[in-house]
Design a protein around this motif. Sequence first.
Motif, PDB file in Angstrom:
ATOM      1  N   ILE A   3     -11.480 -48.288 -46.602  1.00 53.32           N
ATOM      2  CA  ILE A   3     -12.348 -49.369 -46.146  1.00 53.32           C
ATOM      3  C   ILE A   3     -11.482 -50.472 -45.571  1.00 53.32           C
ATOM      4  O   ILE A   3     -10.614 -51.022 -46.263  1.00 53.32           O
ATOM      5  N   ALA A   4     -11.724 -50.788 -44.315  1.00 54.16           N
ATOM      6  CA  ALA A   4     -10.960 -51.826 -43.637  1.00 54.16           C
ATOM      7  C   ALA A   4     -11.873 -52.973 -43.245  1.00 54.16           C
ATOM      8  O   ALA A   4     -13.090 -52.812 -43.090  1.00 54.16           O
ATOM      9  N   ALA A   9     -12.497 -58.455 -30.236  1.00 60.10           N
ATOM     10  CA  ALA A   9     -12.356 -59.699 -29.484  1.00 60.10           C
ATOM     11  C   ALA A   9     -13.709 -60.388 -29.337  1.00 60.10           C
ATOM     12  O   ALA A   9     -14.684 -59.767 -28.885  1.00 60.10           O
ATOM     13  N   GLY A  10     -13.773 -61.635 -29.761  1.00 58.41           N
ATOM     14  CA  GLY A  10     -14.984 -62.427 -29.609  1.00 58.41           C
ATOM     15  C   GLY A  10     -16.078 -62.141 -30.612  1.00 58.41           C
ATOM     16  O   GLY A  10     -17.180 -62.688 -30.494  1.00 58.41           O
ATOM     17  N   ALA A  11     -15.805 -61.294 -31.604  1.00 53.61           N
ATOM     18  CA  ALA A  11     -16.831 -60.919 -32.582  1.00 53.61           C
ATOM     19  C   ALA A  11     -16.416 -61.354 -33.983  1.00 53.61           C
ATOM     20  O   ALA A  11     -15.242 -61.592 -34.264  1.00 53.61           O
ATOM     21  N   GLU A  12     -17.410 -61.456 -34.871  1.00 55.35           N
ATOM     22  CA  GLU A  12     -17.160 -61.819 -36.253  1.00 55.35           C
ATOM     23  C   GLU A  12     -16.515 -60.644 -37.000  1.00 55.35           C
ATOM     24  O   GLU A  12     -16.762 -59.482 -36.674  1.00 55.35           O
ATOM     25  N   PRO A  13     -15.708 -60.919 -38.028  1.00 48.42           N
ATOM     26  CA  PRO A  13     -15.130 -59.845 -38.833  1.00 48.42           C
ATOM     27  C   PRO A  13     -16.210 -58.997 -39.495  1.00 48.42           C
ATOM     28  O   PRO A  13     -17.274 -59.496 -39.853  1.00 48.42           O
ATOM     29  N   GLN A  14     -15.941 -57.711 -39.632  1.00 42.07           N
ATOM     30  CA  GLN A  14     -16.844 -56.826 -40.341  1.00 42.07           C
ATOM     31  C   GLN A  14     -16.047 -55.707 -40.991  1.00 42.07           C
ATOM     32  O   GLN A  14     -14.839 -55.578 -40.774  1.00 42.07           O
ATOM     33  N   THR A  35     -22.514 -51.978 -42.360  1.00 46.27           N
ATOM     34  CA  THR A  35     -23.157 -53.264 -42.578  1.00 46.27           C
ATOM     35  C   THR A  35     -22.711 -53.858 -43.915  1.00 46.27           C
ATOM     36  O   THR A  35     -22.403 -53.136 -44.857  1.00 46.27           O
ATOM     37  N   GLY A  36     -22.685 -55.185 -43.986  1.00 42.92           N
ATOM     38  CA  GLY A  36     -22.469 -55.859 -45.254  1.00 42.92           C
ATOM     39  C   GLY A  36     -21.057 -55.751 -45.784  1.00 42.92           C
ATOM     40  O   GLY A  36     -20.116 -55.360 -45.094  1.00 42.92           O
ATOM     41  N   ASP A  37     -20.930 -56.105 -47.050  1.00 44.64           N
ATOM     42  CA  ASP A  37     -19.651 -56.135 -47.756  1.00 44.64           C
ATOM     43  C   ASP A  37     -19.685 -55.061 -48.836  1.00 44.64           C
ATOM     44  O   ASP A  37     -20.505 -55.121 -49.761  1.00 44.64           O
ATOM     45  N   PRO A  38     -18.827 -54.062 -48.757  1.00 42.20           N
ATOM     46  CA  PRO A  38     -18.878 -52.963 -49.735  1.00 42.20           C
ATOM     47  C   PRO A  38     -18.623 -53.415 -51.167  1.00 42.20           C
ATOM     48  O   PRO A  38     -18.979 -52.706 -52.109  1.00 42.20           O
ATOM     49  N   LEU A  39     -18.021 -54.587 -51.349  1.00 46.04           N
ATOM     50  CA  LEU A  39     -17.802 -55.093 -52.695  1.00 46.04           C
ATOM     51  C   LEU A  39     -19.025 -55.805 -53.255  1.00 46.04           C
ATOM     52  O   LEU A  39     -19.089 -56.103 -54.448  1.00 46.04           O
ATOM     53  N   ALA A  40     -19.987 -56.081 -52.385  1.00 34.88           N
ATOM     54  CA  ALA A  40     -21.160 -56.836 -52.811  1.00 34.88           C
ATOM     55  C   ALA A  40     -22.398 -55.972 -52.990  1.00 34.88           C
ATOM     56  O   ALA A  40     -23.389 -56.425 -53.567  1.00 34.88           O
ATOM     57  N   GLY A  41     -22.385 -54.743 -52.491  1.00 29.22           N
ATOM     58  CA  GLY A  41     -23.568 -53.909 -52.627  1.00 29.22           C
ATOM     59  C   GLY A  41     -23.563 -52.754 -51.658  1.00 29.22           C
ATOM     60  O   GLY A  41     -22.567 -52.498 -50.966  1.00 29.22           O
ATOM     61  N   PRO A  42     -24.690 -52.042 -51.551  1.00 24.87           N
ATOM     62  CA  PRO A  42     -24.774 -50.871 -50.672  1.00 24.87           C
ATOM     63  C   PRO A  42     -24.539 -51.242 -49.211  1.00 24.87           C
ATOM     64  O   PRO A  42     -24.873 -52.350 -48.770  1.00 24.87           O
ATOM     65  N   VAL A  43     -23.972 -50.312 -48.470  1.00 29.58           N
ATOM     66  CA  VAL A  43     -23.725 -50.511 -47.046  1.00 29.58           C
ATOM     67  C   VAL A  43     -24.271 -49.309 -46.287  1.00 29.58           C
ATOM     68  O   VAL A  43     -24.518 -48.245 -46.852  1.00 29.58           O
ATOM     69  N   ASN A  44     -24.436 -49.487 -44.980  1.00 30.74           N
ATOM     70  CA  ASN A  44     -24.913 -48.411 -44.110  1.00 30.74           C
ATOM     71  C   ASN A  44     -24.090 -48.386 -42.834  1.00 30.74           C
ATOM     72  O   ASN A  44     -23.570 -49.415 -42.384  1.00 30.74           O
ATOM     73  N   TYR A  45     -23.984 -47.218 -42.233  1.00 30.66           N
ATOM     74  CA  TYR A  45     -23.340 -47.106 -40.933  1.00 30.66           C
ATOM     75  C   TYR A  45     -24.199 -47.796 -39.873  1.00 30.66           C
ATOM     76  O   TYR A  45     -25.430 -47.707 -39.905  1.00 30.66           O
ATOM     77  N   THR A  46     -23.544 -48.452 -38.922  1.00 33.23           N
ATOM     78  CA  THR A  46     -24.282 -49.081 -37.823  1.00 33.23           C
ATOM     79  C   THR A  46     -24.401 -48.154 -36.619  1.00 33.23           C
ATOM     80  O   THR A  46     -25.193 -48.413 -35.713  1.00 33.23           O
ATOM     81  N   VAL A  55      -9.081 -52.538 -32.277  1.00 30.04           N
ATOM     82  CA  VAL A  55      -9.483 -53.557 -33.234  1.00 30.04           C
ATOM     83  C   VAL A  55      -8.262 -54.249 -33.823  1.00 30.04           C
ATOM     84  O   VAL A  55      -7.146 -53.724 -33.796  1.00 30.04           O
ATOM     85  N   ARG A  56      -8.514 -55.431 -34.355  1.00 32.74           N
ATOM     86  CA  ARG A  56      -7.486 -56.154 -35.104  1.00 32.74           C
ATOM     87  C   ARG A  56      -7.807 -56.022 -36.584  1.00 32.74           C
ATOM     88  O   ARG A  56      -8.875 -56.451 -37.040  1.00 32.74           O
ATOM     89  N   LEU A  57      -6.919 -55.376 -37.317  1.00 30.09           N
ATOM     90  CA  LEU A  57      -7.126 -55.227 -38.753  1.00 30.09           C
ATOM     91  C   LEU A  57      -6.839 -56.552 -39.455  1.00 30.09           C
ATOM     92  O   LEU A  57      -5.840 -57.232 -39.163  1.00 30.09           O
ATOM     93  N   LEU A  58      -7.722 -56.917 -40.381  1.00 26.53           N
ATOM     94  CA  LEU A  58      -7.601 -58.143 -41.146  1.00 26.53           C
ATOM     95  C   LEU A  58      -7.282 -57.797 -42.594  1.00 26.53           C
ATOM     96  O   LEU A  58      -7.292 -56.627 -42.981  1.00 26.53           O
ATOM     97  N   ALA A  59      -7.005 -58.805 -43.406  1.00 25.94           N
ATOM     98  CA  ALA A  59      -6.857 -58.548 -44.841  1.00 25.94           C
ATOM     99  C   ALA A  59      -8.111 -57.825 -45.313  1.00 25.94           C
ATOM    100  O   ALA A  59      -9.227 -58.277 -45.049  1.00 25.94           O
TER     101      ALA A  59
END
Length: 274
Positions: A3-4, A9-14, A35-46, A55-59
């Motif tokens: 999970i990364a 460019a120009g978009a919010e982190p996800q 979608t969402g934060d995998p540490l906070a609950g269920p996620v789905n593919y977009t 992409v630019r990998l973040l922490a």
Amino acid sequence: MRIARYALAGAEPQFGLVELATDGGEHPETIAAITGDPLAGPVNYTGERHSLDEVRLLAPVIPRSKVIGVGRNYAAHAAEMGNEVPENPLLFIKPNTSVIGPDDPIVRPRGVTNLHHEGEIAVVIGRICKQVPADRVQEVVFGYTVANDVSARDWQESDGQWTRAKGSDTFCPLGPWIVTHLSLEEAGALQITTEVASQRTPEDREVRQDDSTKLMVRPVAELVSAISEFTTLLPGDVILTGTPAGVGAMEPGQRVSITIDQIGELSNPVVDEE
């Protein structure tokens, strides 16, 4: 899974799921958006998928609460620093403002002359927990990532405690992603390699650290259990499990790369504070 956390460019982190060529799947070297934060609950593919080159990998995690470090958890490292292995885990906290991601610069603060790398395997907590028995630690571990416990040795010595020396901005690189499929036993038998190179000749790497997590004095289960005895751990908390022998100085103009088998490589340039 890997999970990364990433940004276009120009978009919010996800968040997204990473597929590498070594997996033998249909989409090598890509990241599939979720979608969402995998540490906070269920996620789905977009349905979106991007090449890792795009992409630019973040922490991979921005701790909501805390990063807890463990000192002197490898006997050879304790010895190289002139110390004994402590009777109880030697713990310290790094603020979440110290966290940076892959390729972000490690900034040497003004006045620091002895900045060291410390390659480590980091544990990411997945559940609210307190007083976890060692035999139930697997239930609260979300996954593992690579960490560099950056340390200003001159401040560590002069201050008599470690807050400034280990908690300064940029002193906790994490990445490149969180691996969720490793068992406690597997996490306790991985090779950690730290290499330092000049930015001018990045291919000419000097190996500084090359040891196994088998050499941890206290393994992951024991550390998580001990830490949870005195503090509540929250989803996204990070535990740095200590560094093997071979720590050394990093200078501006160099790049430090830490690789852990079955997880990946975390690489960061070093710069001076402006």
